[in-house]
Design an enzyme around this catalytic site. Structure first.
Site, mmCIF file in Angstrom:
data_model
loop_
_atom_site.group_PDB
_atom_site.id
_atom_site.type_symbol
_atom_site.label_atom_id
_atom_site.label_comp_id
_atom_site.label_asym_id
_atom_site.label_seq_id
_atom_site.Cartn_x
_atom_site.Cartn_y
_atom_site.Cartn_z
ATOM 1 N N ILE A 129 0.856 -1.190 0.000
ATOM 2 C CA ILE A 129 0.000 0.000 0.000
ATOM 3 C C ILE A 129 0.888 1.234 0.000
ATOM 4 O O ILE A 129 1.850 1.318 0.770
ATOM 5 C CB ILE A 129 -0.916 0.032 1.235
ATOM 6 C CG1 ILE A 129 -1.872 -1.164 1.233
ATOM 7 C CG2 ILE A 129 -1.714 1.336 1.299
ATOM 8 C CD1 ILE A 129 -2.685 -1.298 2.504
ATOM 9 N N ALA B 241 -0.996 -2.710 -4.495
ATOM 10 C CA ALA B 241 -0.427 -3.661 -5.453
ATOM 11 C C ALA B 241 -0.536 -5.050 -4.849
ATOM 12 O O ALA B 241 -0.054 -5.286 -3.736
ATOM 13 C CB ALA B 241 1.024 -3.326 -5.760
ATOM 14 N N CYS C 202 10.086 -2.441 0.804
ATOM 15 C CA CYS C 202 9.469 -1.604 1.838
ATOM 16 C C CYS C 202 10.343 -1.478 3.084
ATOM 17 O O CYS C 202 9.841 -1.215 4.183
ATOM 18 C CB CYS C 202 8.074 -2.119 2.201
ATOM 19 S SG CYS C 202 6.943 -2.113 0.797
#
Length: 237
Positions: A163, A177, A193
């Site tokens: 996100i 995604a 991330c």
């Protein structure tokens, strides 16, 4: 970080928009700069009252994006183009086999609450995964949606969905995604991330043993979006 136990209220709580969002599905991968340009133009038109909200389902060619919190030392191997982007978050990968949903909603007419919006995106993903028998979960200390992988060892979890959002004039940009069947090795060029702990990896629906097609996922996304965000307009391609 959103509390994993937060009660998710519909994003139409403050009054539903006069028209349901439009849905657009792009049949071929879209270059990242082109997608951002189209998304930003549409968001500006929504803010000006000149266009209805839009959910845009696309794929990208292989690339990495760096969010506003990205640490470039997390870029291990720049094997694909790297794009700076205005969304929140760190480095992530996009490529074929991954469904990207760019969500352009007018929060002024829905619920002007950023935390509630992000929580609703998480809920949307979790309900979509549940349609295929997959239990997706939030984590207090990690962004995105995760699945437990006891088959890989005690405490191991894999990320299945990312996100990243930006909000301008209370209109949302970027979105989510979900990994359907991307080349998981392509995530190896980055620390996805910013999560470097070896207990946490990346997975996809197909990797988990669910032979889901992109059309299957799109149908589930549309059904669960209606549950979380409200009714839909007809789809066009």
């Amino acid at each position: 970080m959103i509390n994993a136990r937060e009660n998710i209220a519909p994003m139409t709580a403050a009054g539903a928009p006069a028209r349901a969002p439009e849905w657009l599905v792009s049949p071929a991968p879209v270059a990242y700069p082109e997608a951002v340009s189209i998304m930003e133009a549409r968001a500006a038109a929504i803010a000006a009252g000149e266009a209805v909200e839009l959910v845009w389902l696309i794929e990208h060619p292989p690339l990495y994006t760096a969010g506003t919190s990205a640490r470039m030392d997390d870029l291990r191997d720049a094997r694909f183009p790297v794009f700076q982007t205005g969304r929140g978050g760190q480095l992530t990968y996009h490529g074929p086999g991954q469904r990207v949903a760019y969500v352009m909603l007018d929060l002024k007419r829905r619920r002007p609450d950023v935390r509630a919006y992000v929580a609703s995106l998480e809920e949307w993903i979790i309900r979509t995964l549940a349609a295929f028998g997959i239990r997706g979960e939030r984590r207090e200390d990690r962004v995105g949606v995760w699945v437990r992988r006891p088959d890989k060892g005690a405490g191991h979890e894999d990320k299945i969905a990312a996100i990243g959002v930006r909000i301008r004039r209370w209109v949302t940009l970027h979105g989510i995604a979900i990994n359907v069947e991307p080349a998981l090795a392509d995530f190896g060029g980055i620390v996805p991330c910013g999560v470097a702990d070896p207990r946490y990896g990346v997975t996809s629906l197909v990797d988990l043993g669910h032979p889901v097609t992109m059309d299957d996922l799109d149908a589930a996304l549309k059904a669960t979006f209606a549950e979380v965000f409200g009714p839909l307009a007809p789809v066009r391609s």
